[in-house]
Design a protein around this motif. Structure first.
Motif, short mmCIF file in Angstrom:
data_model
loop_
_atom_site.label_atom_id
_atom_site.label_comp_id
_atom_site.label_asym_id
_atom_site.label_seq_id
_atom_site.Cartn_x
_atom_site.Cartn_y
_atom_site.Cartn_z
N CYS A 75 0.97 -1.17 0.17
CA CYS A 75 0.01 0.23 0.09
C CYS A 75 0.82 1.17 -0.12
CB CYS A 75 -0.95 -0.18 1.12
SG CYS A 75 -2.27 -1.00 1.10
N ILE A 76 1.84 1.35 0.94
CA ILE A 76 2.66 2.28 0.74
C ILE A 76 3.60 2.79 -0.56
CG2 ILE A 76 2.62 2.75 3.22
CD1 ILE A 76 5.62 1.63 3.20
N SER A 77 3.86 1.54 -1.20
CA SER A 77 4.57 1.67 -2.36
C SER A 77 3.87 2.37 -3.69
CB SER A 77 5.34 0.38 -2.91
OG SER A 77 4.17 -0.46 -3.39
N ILE A 78 2.54 2.30 -3.77
CA ILE A 78 1.71 2.87 -4.67
C ILE A 78 1.53 4.14 -4.80
CG2 ILE A 78 -0.48 2.50 -6.01
CD1 ILE A 78 -0.62 -0.30 -4.80
N PRO A 79 1.36 5.00 -3.71
CA PRO A 79 1.02 6.49 -4.06
C PRO A 79 2.01 7.17 -4.56
CG PRO A 79 0.11 5.68 -1.87
CD PRO A 79 0.94 4.64 -2.65
N PRO A 80 3.56 7.00 -4.28
CA PRO A 80 4.56 7.70 -4.98
C PRO A 80 4.75 7.55 -6.45
CG PRO A 80 5.52 6.89 -3.13
CD PRO A 80 4.06 6.06 -3.24
N VAL A 81 4.18 6.41 -6.88
CA VAL A 81 4.19 6.06 -8.51
C VAL A 81 3.14 6.82 -9.27
CG1 VAL A 81 3.84 4.32 -9.96
CG2 VAL A 81 5.51 3.88 -8.00
N ILE A 82 1.83 6.86 -8.34
CA ILE A 82 0.67 7.62 -8.72
C ILE A 82 0.83 9.02 -9.11
CG2 ILE A 82 -1.50 8.15 -8.44
CD1 ILE A 82 -2.10 5.39 -7.03
N PHE A 83 1.57 9.63 -8.18
CA PHE A 83 1.70 11.07 -8.01
C PHE A 83 2.82 11.41 -9.35
CE2 PHE A 83 -0.35 11.22 -4.16
CZ PHE A 83 -1.27 12.54 -4.07
N CYS A 84 3.91 10.64 -9.25
CA CYS A 84 5.04 11.07 -10.26
C CYS A 84 5.42 9.60 -10.80
CB CYS A 84 6.05 11.61 -9.56
SG CYS A 84 7.58 12.19 -10.55
N THR A 85 5.07 9.50 -11.97
CA THR A 85 5.63 8.36 -12.65
C THR A 85 7.02 8.47 -13.53
OG1 THR A 85 2.89 7.83 -13.34
CG2 THR A 85 4.69 6.36 -14.33
N GLY A 86 7.79 8.19 -12.76
CA GLY A 86 9.28 8.63 -13.12
C GLY A 86 9.82 7.27 -13.04
N LEU A 87 11.17 7.22 -13.57
CA LEU A 87 11.96 5.99 -13.15
C LEU A 87 12.55 5.88 -11.82
CD1 LEU A 87 13.66 3.81 -14.64
CD2 LEU A 87 15.44 5.27 -15.03
#
Length: 203
Positions: free
Chosen positions: A111-123
């Motif tokens: 659950c805590i790994s998904i929000p950063p990718v949602i906000f900024c889809t970068g490498l």
């Protein structure tokens, strides 16, 4: 002293029982701890790199970087509290989370790994969040438990074959078989035919 015993003594926490209380393989336990520690550090570093997007006024990547730093810090607190010795409560939180079932850790990390990718889809967010997600997957595999041995699986398959021996009274068409060797024909349900639709000639 074997190599695995040396690794266990290095990664053991103070006051930890050296005898494992579950049947999780040692390599999964060390993989979860190692990937969690290294992944948390890398996630914090990559999250700090993402926060530099403030220069370009990219607010979503700034939020994603902050969330990734928090997720990496949470991972470090849970998996390697020795890295956060300057905080008093980290050891208590780490001991509390270690006493929880493995699936709790798996859900938290995924659950805590998904929000950063949602906000900024970068490498950097995908790689940092991916390491946290991988730690959750490892703990999910640990929650499933130890795989059965080859002998146990062979015995279960033979027991299933013995239950599937045809008897003198075959099952009727209204019953279904639960045998693992059952095929579609034996489990087929009877078909019904209602006939063609009737039309009213008065319409």
């Amino acid at each position: 002293m074997s190599f695995s015993d040396k690794v266990a003594s290095l990664m053991a926490r103070p006051g930890q029982d050296p005898n494992a209380k579950d049947d999780v393989p040692w390599y999964l336990r060390y993989a979860g701890r190692g990937v969690g520690t290294v992944g948390g550090i890398i996630a914090i570093i990559l999250g700090l790199v993402e926060t530099l997007s403030l220069i370009t006024m990219n607010i979503s990547c700034l939020i994603g970087g902050i969330l990734q730093v928090l997720a990496g810090f949470t991972l470090i607190c849970f998996e390697a509290p020795c890295c956060c010795m300057f905080l008093d409560y980290v050891q208590n939180v780490s001991e509390w989370i270690d006493n929880r079932p493995y699936w709790n850790k798996a859900i938290i990390y995924v659950c805590i790994s998904i929000p950063p990718v949602i906000f900024c889809t970068g490498l950097s967010s995908i790689f940092g969040g991916g390491l946290i997600f991988l730690t959750g997957v490892i703990y999910g595999m640990m929650a499933l438990g130890k795989k059965a041995t080859v002998e146990e699986m062979r015995a279960n398959a033979q027991a299933g074959d013995q239950r599937g021996v045809p008897n003198a009274n075959p099952p009727t068409s209204n019953t279904t078989s639960t045998n693992m060797r059952s095929n579609l024909v034996n489990n087929a349900q009877p078909m019904s035919f209602t006939g063609p639709p009737m039309f009213d000639s008065n319409v």
